[in-house]
Design a protein around this motif. Structure first.
Motif, short mmCIF file in Angstrom:
data_model
loop_
_atom_site.label_atom_id
_atom_site.label_comp_id
_atom_site.label_asym_id
_atom_site.label_seq_id
_atom_site.Cartn_x
_atom_site.Cartn_y
_atom_site.Cartn_z
N GLN A 125 0.91 -1.35 -0.04
CA GLN A 125 0.14 -0.01 0.02
C GLN A 125 0.85 1.29 -0.12
O GLN A 125 1.76 1.28 0.82
CB GLN A 125 -0.79 0.00 1.28
CG GLN A 125 -1.94 0.99 1.18
CD GLN A 125 -2.64 1.18 2.56
OE1 GLN A 125 -2.86 -0.06 3.24
NE2 GLN A 125 -2.81 2.02 3.38
N GLY A 126 0.64 2.21 -0.92
CA GLY A 126 1.29 3.50 -0.94
C GLY A 126 2.46 3.48 -1.66
O GLY A 126 3.39 4.23 -1.55
N ARG A 128 5.24 3.97 -4.32
CA ARG A 128 5.45 4.95 -5.35
C ARG A 128 6.76 4.70 -6.17
O ARG A 128 7.86 3.87 -5.66
CB ARG A 128 5.69 6.34 -4.62
CG ARG A 128 4.66 6.69 -3.84
CD ARG A 128 3.14 6.93 -4.72
NE ARG A 128 3.37 7.96 -5.72
CZ ARG A 128 2.96 9.35 -5.35
NH1 ARG A 128 2.25 9.63 -4.15
NH2 ARG A 128 3.08 10.25 -6.41
N THR A 136 2.17 5.29 -9.13
CA THR A 136 1.47 4.69 -8.06
C THR A 136 1.09 3.36 -8.67
O THR A 136 1.00 2.95 -9.73
CB THR A 136 0.04 5.91 -7.72
OG1 THR A 136 -0.90 5.74 -8.60
CG2 THR A 136 0.50 7.18 -7.43
N THR A 137 0.20 2.80 -7.64
CA THR A 137 -0.60 1.55 -7.90
C THR A 137 -1.42 1.73 -9.00
O THR A 137 -1.48 0.84 -9.81
CB THR A 137 -1.08 0.83 -6.58
OG1 THR A 137 -2.40 1.86 -6.30
CG2 THR A 137 -0.32 0.44 -5.46
#
Length: 263
Positions: A125-126, A128, A136-137
């Protein structure tokens, strides 16, 4: 386990992109991240993957060396841990200024898909990536060849604090190597070199425990360890000056255990 070093992609896929490495087909399940320490949170990202895409050196060591985090282990330790988790291939980005200019889109298409033949990616998660951290994802979702798994933060402790390399570094800096080891999934082990008077010298690029007394090992020898104010380590051992050793910190020493080590 296959270990390979990646090349900087040149242009988009189909326009001079690199060829797939190691005979990769479009079937790899790739976990992407720095994976410093390969801690329990990282292992959730790695679960079910056969390939790891990681960075060495740590990008912050190149982009912001004055504020680079202390590492939780070296490349050899990372590879050993990844192998023990069943990872079959590790692709290393030899991060430098040229890699820092690769856009997020080039990274996905020219590296993840073209060079590694990924059909699925797993990230925390998160996460970069790419030039200026623009990726981002959601960037992976724009690539139709890929399915993306986003792993939420793993928490441990009554306060529900996430397991992270930052949290583990803080515990180490406070001397709580036992709690740090619980989050790492194994005791903190750092490479060192034998210096003058038998002192063990751990490079400042690593997260070093606070001054104090500890129980641990030098290579495979159990001993008491005393971290001095200059963060060198006094411990039992007979290795010659200049010899490489591994120092493992298991727990802080009690009063009875903290008597000076025989040097």
């Amino acid at each position: 386990m296959e270990v390979l070093s990646l090349e900087v992609p040149h242009g988009r896929r189909g326009a001079g992109g690199g060829s797939r490495t190691g005979g990769a087909s479009s079937s790899a399940k790739v976990a992407i991240g720095t994976f410093d320490g390969v801690h329990l949170g990282h292992r959730q990202v790695l679960d079910g993957c056969d390939t790891v895409l990681t960075f060495d050196p740590h990008p912050r060591q190149v982009l912001d060396p004055c504020h680079a985090p202390g590492l939780l282990g070296d490349r050899r330790q990372k590879l050993r841990k990844l192998g023990s988790l069943g990872i079959r291939r590790v692709a290393i980005v030899p991060f430098d200024q040229a890699w820092s200019r690769v856009s997020a889109e080039e990274f996905v298409e020219g590296v993840v898909v073209e060079q590694l033949g990924a059909r699925a990616v797993s990230v925390g998660q998160g996460f970069r990536f790419g030039a200026r951290g623009a990726g981002t994802t959601g960037t992976f979702d724009r690539c139709p060849e890929l399915s993306t798994r986003i792993v939420p933060l793993v928490t441990r402790g009554s306060a529900g604090e996430p397991i992270s390399s930052t949290r583990i570094r803080r515990l180490i800096s406070e001397g709580d190597v036992e709690s740090a080891g619980e989050l790492l999934g194994s005791a903190l082990a750092l490479p060192a070199v034998v210096g003058d008077r038998g002192r063990l010298l751990i490079s400042s690029e690593f997260a070093r425990p606070a001054p104090g007394s500890y129980i641990g090992y030098v290579d495979s020898r159990p001993c008491r360890l005393r971290v001095c104010q200059d963060l060198s380590v006094a411990g039992a051992g007979t290795a010659r000056t200049g010899s490489p050793v591994q120092v493992t910190f298991v727990k802080q020493a009690s009063w009875a255990e903290s008597r000076p080590a025989e040097l």
